[in-house]
Design a protein around this motif. Structure first.
Motif, PDB file in Angstrom:
ATOM      1  N   ILE A   1      -3.402   4.371   5.713  1.00 41.02           N
ATOM      2  CA  ILE A   1      -2.245   4.688   4.876  1.00 41.02           C
ATOM      3  C   ILE A   1      -2.564   5.797   3.878  1.00 41.02           C
ATOM      4  CG2 ILE A   1      -0.731   3.777   3.060  1.00 41.02           C
ATOM      5  CD1 ILE A   1      -0.810   1.098   4.535  1.00 41.02           C
ATOM      6  N   SER A   2      -3.740   5.712   3.266  1.00 42.73           N
ATOM      7  CA  SER A   2      -4.069   6.681   2.213  1.00 42.73           C
ATOM      8  C   SER A   2      -4.522   8.028   2.767  1.00 42.73           C
ATOM      9  CB  SER A   2      -5.169   6.112   1.310  1.00 42.73           C
ATOM     10  OG  SER A   2      -6.366   5.932   2.047  1.00 42.73           O
ATOM     11  N   GLY A   3      -5.109   8.018   3.996  1.00 44.46           N
ATOM     12  CA  GLY A   3      -5.726   9.232   4.492  1.00 44.46           C
ATOM     13  C   GLY A   3      -5.013   9.903   5.640  1.00 44.46           C
ATOM     14  N   SER A   4      -3.738   9.581   5.874  1.00 43.13           N
ATOM     15  CA  SER A   4      -3.007  10.221   6.973  1.00 43.13           C
ATOM     16  C   SER A   4      -1.561  10.454   6.556  1.00 43.13           C
ATOM     17  CB  SER A   4      -3.048   9.342   8.231  1.00 43.13           C
ATOM     18  OG  SER A   4      -2.159   8.252   8.109  1.00 43.13           O
ATOM     19  N   ASP A   5      -0.861  11.271   7.358  1.00 44.98           N
ATOM     20  CA  ASP A   5       0.548  11.514   7.086  1.00 44.98           C
ATOM     21  C   ASP A   5       1.443  10.745   8.058  1.00 44.98           C
ATOM     22  OD1 ASP A   5      -0.067  12.900   9.353  1.00 44.98           O
ATOM     23  OD2 ASP A   5       0.868  14.801   8.727  1.00 44.98           O
ATOM     24  N   LEU A   6       0.891   9.664   8.653  1.00 42.76           N
ATOM     25  CA  LEU A   6       1.695   8.818   9.534  1.00 42.76           C
ATOM     26  C   LEU A   6       2.744   8.077   8.705  1.00 42.76           C
ATOM     27  CD1 LEU A   6      -1.005   7.167  11.856  1.00 42.76           C
ATOM     28  CD2 LEU A   6       0.433   9.165  12.335  1.00 42.76           C
ATOM     29  N   THR A   7       3.945   7.967   9.251  1.00 41.17           N
ATOM     30  CA  THR A   7       5.005   7.230   8.559  1.00 41.17           C
ATOM     31  C   THR A   7       4.773   5.731   8.707  1.00 41.17           C
ATOM     32  OG1 THR A   7       6.434   7.093  10.508  1.00 41.17           O
ATOM     33  CG2 THR A   7       6.628   9.078   9.138  1.00 41.17           C
ATOM     34  N   ARG A   8       5.552   4.960   7.972  1.00 38.95           N
ATOM     35  CA  ARG A   8       5.484   3.498   8.066  1.00 38.95           C
ATOM     36  C   ARG A   8       5.723   3.043   9.512  1.00 38.95           C
ATOM     37  NH1 ARG A   8       7.109  -0.334   3.645  1.00 38.95           N
ATOM     38  NH2 ARG A   8       7.456   1.610   2.523  1.00 38.95           N
TER      39      ARG A   8
ATOM     40  N   GLN B   1      -4.176   4.570  -7.000  1.00 37.62           N
ATOM     41  CA  GLN B   1      -5.388   4.559  -6.184  1.00 37.62           C
ATOM     42  C   GLN B   1      -5.338   3.396  -5.203  1.00 37.62           C
ATOM     43  OE1 GLN B   1      -7.716   6.948  -6.488  1.00 37.62           O
ATOM     44  NE2 GLN B   1      -8.930   6.125  -4.797  1.00 37.62           N
ATOM     45  N   LEU B   2      -5.645   3.672  -3.933  1.00 40.11           N
ATOM     46  CA  LEU B   2      -5.625   2.628  -2.918  1.00 40.11           C
ATOM     47  C   LEU B   2      -7.037   2.181  -2.575  1.00 40.11           C
ATOM     48  CD1 LEU B   2      -2.976   3.840  -0.313  1.00 40.11           C
ATOM     49  CD2 LEU B   2      -2.709   2.070  -2.021  1.00 40.11           C
ATOM     50  N   GLU B   3      -7.138   0.915  -2.199  1.00 42.14           N
ATOM     51  CA  GLU B   3      -8.403   0.380  -1.717  1.00 42.14           C
ATOM     52  C   GLU B   3      -8.565   0.844  -0.270  1.00 42.14           C
ATOM     53  OE1 GLU B   3     -10.139  -3.977  -1.142  1.00 42.14           O
ATOM     54  OE2 GLU B   3      -8.761  -3.832  -2.846  1.00 42.14           O
ATOM     55  N   THR B   4      -9.527   1.716  -0.010  1.00 39.10           N
ATOM     56  CA  THR B   4      -9.605   2.347   1.310  1.00 39.10           C
ATOM     57  C   THR B   4     -10.807   1.888   2.132  1.00 39.10           C
ATOM     58  OG1 THR B   4     -10.842   4.212   0.374  1.00 39.10           O
ATOM     59  CG2 THR B   4      -8.443   4.424   0.469  1.00 39.10           C
ATOM     60  N   ASN B   5     -11.441   0.757   1.729  1.00 37.24           N
ATOM     61  CA  ASN B   5     -12.599   0.309   2.507  1.00 37.24           C
ATOM     62  C   ASN B   5     -12.187  -0.359   3.810  1.00 37.24           C
ATOM     63  OD1 ASN B   5     -11.482  -1.738   0.918  1.00 37.24           O
ATOM     64  ND2 ASN B   5     -13.334  -2.978   1.056  1.00 37.24           N
ATOM     65  N   ALA B   6     -10.949  -0.848   3.909  1.00 34.61           N
ATOM     66  CA  ALA B   6     -10.467  -1.464   5.138  1.00 34.61           C
ATOM     67  C   ALA B   6      -9.689  -0.428   5.955  1.00 34.61           C
ATOM     68  CB  ALA B   6      -9.584  -2.660   4.811  1.00 34.61           C
ATOM     69  N   PHE B   7      -9.594  -0.668   7.268  1.00 30.51           N
ATOM     70  CA  PHE B   7      -8.952   0.285   8.168  1.00 30.51           C
ATOM     71  C   PHE B   7      -7.517   0.576   7.749  1.00 30.51           C
ATOM     72  CE2 PHE B   7      -6.167   0.828  11.865  1.00 30.51           C
ATOM     73  CZ  PHE B   7      -6.633   2.035  12.341  1.00 30.51           C
ATOM     74  N   LEU B   8      -6.746  -0.455   7.463  1.00 22.45           N
ATOM     75  CA  LEU B   8      -5.335  -0.267   7.131  1.00 22.45           C
ATOM     76  C   LEU B   8      -5.165   0.568   5.868  1.00 22.45           C
ATOM     77  CD1 LEU B   8      -2.414  -0.878   7.830  1.00 22.45           C
ATOM     78  CD2 LEU B   8      -2.605  -3.039   6.584  1.00 22.45           C
TER      79      LEU B   8
ATOM     80  N   MET C   1       0.811  -1.207   0.000  1.00 25.89           N
ATOM     81  CA  MET C   1       0.000   0.000   0.000  1.00 25.89           C
ATOM     82  C   MET C   1       0.852   1.267   0.000  1.00 25.89           C
ATOM     83  SD  MET C   1      -3.209  -0.880   2.504  1.00 25.89           S
ATOM     84  CE  MET C   1      -4.529  -1.946   1.941  1.00 25.89           C
ATOM     85  N   MET C   2       1.937   1.265   0.793  1.00 24.23           N
ATOM     86  CA  MET C   2       2.810   2.437   0.830  1.00 24.23           C
ATOM     87  C   MET C   2       3.467   2.663  -0.525  1.00 24.23           C
ATOM     88  SD  MET C   2       2.609   3.880   3.824  1.00 24.23           S
ATOM     89  CE  MET C   2       4.079   4.836   4.140  1.00 24.23           C
ATOM     90  N   SER C   3       3.846   1.573  -1.173  1.00 28.04           N
ATOM     91  CA  SER C   3       4.460   1.681  -2.500  1.00 28.04           C
ATOM     92  C   SER C   3       3.471   2.274  -3.496  1.00 28.04           C
ATOM     93  CB  SER C   3       4.915   0.297  -2.964  1.00 28.04           C
ATOM     94  OG  SER C   3       5.427   0.351  -4.269  1.00 28.04           O
ATOM     95  N   ALA C   4       2.208   1.814  -3.434  1.00 27.16           N
ATOM     96  CA  ALA C   4       1.177   2.343  -4.329  1.00 27.16           C
ATOM     97  C   ALA C   4       0.928   3.821  -4.048  1.00 27.16           C
ATOM     98  CB  ALA C   4      -0.109   1.542  -4.163  1.00 27.16           C
ATOM     99  N   LYS C   5       0.935   4.189  -2.764  1.00 26.93           N
ATOM    100  CA  LYS C   5       0.715   5.591  -2.395  1.00 26.93           C
ATOM    101  C   LYS C   5       1.833   6.471  -2.935  1.00 26.93           C
ATOM    102  CE  LYS C   5       0.060   8.630   1.612  1.00 26.93           C
ATOM    103  NZ  LYS C   5       0.036   8.724   3.084  1.00 26.93           N
TER     104      LYS C   5
END
Length: 310
Positions: free
Chosen positions: A284-291, A273-280, A264-268
Motif C-alpha cells: 500500500i505504501s510503496g506502490s500506486d496500485l488502487t484499492r 507514516q505506515l507500518e511497512t514491515n508486512a507485505f500488505l 492503511m489506505m486512509s493513513a496513506k
C-alpha cells in the motif's frame, strides 16, 4: 569472425523445427473429448501433476496439449534446462497461458484481474509493485520466524492425526488435507499478516468454510479448463460449484483484508507514516496500485500460492 557468426546463425535457423513438429497429445476435438473421459475415470482431474508426468513420459521434454477452440494449444516443457532458456528469452511483457475459468469468474463479478491473470502492461505494473516485496530473498527473510512457527504447528498436527495402532500405525490418514492447511495458513500470514488457526485441534466454521471453498475452486478448475464457455453457457454443475467456491473465497478474503486495507489506505491519504514491515503495508505504501487493484491481486495470490505449494 562476423562471417562465422552469420553462418552459425543461419545454420541454427535451418535446424529450427516448425511448431507442428512438436509431439501432440490429441490433434482434434474428438480425441480431446475421449482423452478427457479417460482422465476423469482415472481420477486425474484433481491430479494435474500425474497428467504432466504422463505427458513427459509419453511425448518427451517438449510436447503440446490440444485445448480445442480451433488452433489452440498449450506447450509443456519438463526439462529444467529448457525451462530456464524459455524464461530467459521472455521479453518485458511475457504472454502466459490464462486460466480461463478464473478469468471469466472475475469478469462476470466485475473483479479486477491481478498478477496471476494479467498480461502486457497491466501485468508489468502489478509485477513491479509486488515482486520487490515477495521475490527478493532479503525481503522474504523477515517471514522466516512466522513460517517456522507455522511449520512447527503443522508437525504437531501431523503427530496428533497419525494413526496410533494397527496395520496403519503412524500413518497420517489425510496428509494432503493437512498440507493444504499448512499452505493456506502460510500464504495468508505472509500476504495478510494474519493467522487463521487452521492447524489447531478445532478449526472454526468460518475458516473451514474458506478451506472447502478454495478446494472446490481447484477441483473444478481442471473440469472447466477446456470448454469453459460451454460450461458457462449451460450453467453446468461444475461451473456453479466453481462460482460458489470463488464467491465464498472472495467474500472471506475481503473480510480478512478490508478493515486493514481501509485503515492503511486512509493513513496513506492523510500522509501518515505506515507500518511497512508486512507485505500488505509495504504494498500500500510503496506502490500506486488502487484499492481495487490490491484486492484483486491479493485474492489471486492466495490461490496461486496454494496452487504452488500444496
Amino acid at each position: 569472425m562476423p562471417a562465422i557468426a552469420t553462418k552459425t546463425t543461419a545454420e541454427q535457423k535451418e535446424n529450427v523445427k516448425p511448431f507442428d513438429a512438436i509431439p501432440t497429445r490429441n490433434s482434434n476435438t474428438w480425441q480431446l473429448i475421449v482423452d478427457l473421459i479417460k482422465l476423469k475415470r482415472k481420477g486425474w482431474f484433481t491430479r494435474p501433476d500425474l497428467i504432466s508426468q504422463d505427458n513427459a513420459e509419453r511425448y518427451g521434454p517438449i510436447m503440446r496439449n490440444y485445448l480445442g477452440a480451433g488452433n489452440n494449444y498449450s506447450v509443456q516443457i519438463s526439462d529444467p534446462n529448457l525451462v530456464e532458456k524459455v524464461l530467459r528469452a521472455e521479453g518485458k511483457y511475457p504472454e502466459r497461458i490464462i486460466i480461463l475459468p478464473w478469468k471469466d469468474y472475475r469478469v462476470t463479478r466485475n473483479i479486477p484481474l491481478g498478477l496471476f491473470l494479467q498480461d502486457g502492461k497491466e501485468w508489468h505494473k502489478s509485477r513491479q509493485a509486488i515482486g520487490k516485496h515477495i521475490l527478493k530473498p532479503a525481503e522474504m527473510s523477515q517471514y522466516i520466524p512466522a513460517m517456522v512457527e507455522i511449520t512447527k504447528d503443522t508437525i504437531s498436527r501431523l503427530r496428533r492425526n497419525k494413526i496410533a495402532e494397527g496395520d496403519r500405525k503412524d500413518i497420517v490418514p489425510d496428509l494432503e488435507e493437512d498440507l493444504f492447511k499448512w499452505s493456506l495458513e502460510g500464504a495468508v500470514k505472509v500476504l495478510l499478516d494474519k493467522r487463521l488457526g487452521l492447524l489447531s485441534e478445532k478449526v472454526d466454521k468460518q475458516s473451514q468454510k474458506f478451506i472447502d471453498a478454495i478446494q472446490d475452486v481447484f477441483i473444478t478448475t481442471l473440469d472447466l479448463f477446456i470448454f469453459t464457455n460451454l460450461h458457462k453457457r449451460l450453467n453446468t454443475k461444475s461451473w456453479k460449484r466453481h462460482v460458489d467456491g470463488w464467491d465464498t473465497t472472495i467474500s472471506v478474503t475481503k473480510n480478512l483484508i478490508e478493515d486493514r486495507v481501509n485503515e492503511m489506505m486512509s493513513a496513506k491519504e492523510k500522509g501518515e507514516q505506515l507500518e511497512t514491515n508486512a507485505f500488505l503495508g509495504a504494498l500500500i505504501s510503496g506502490s500506486d496500485l488502487t484499492r481495487a487493484d490490491i484486492f484483486g491481486n491479493l485474492s489471486e495470490l492466495i490461490g496461486a500460492a496454494i496452487d504452488t505449494t500444496s
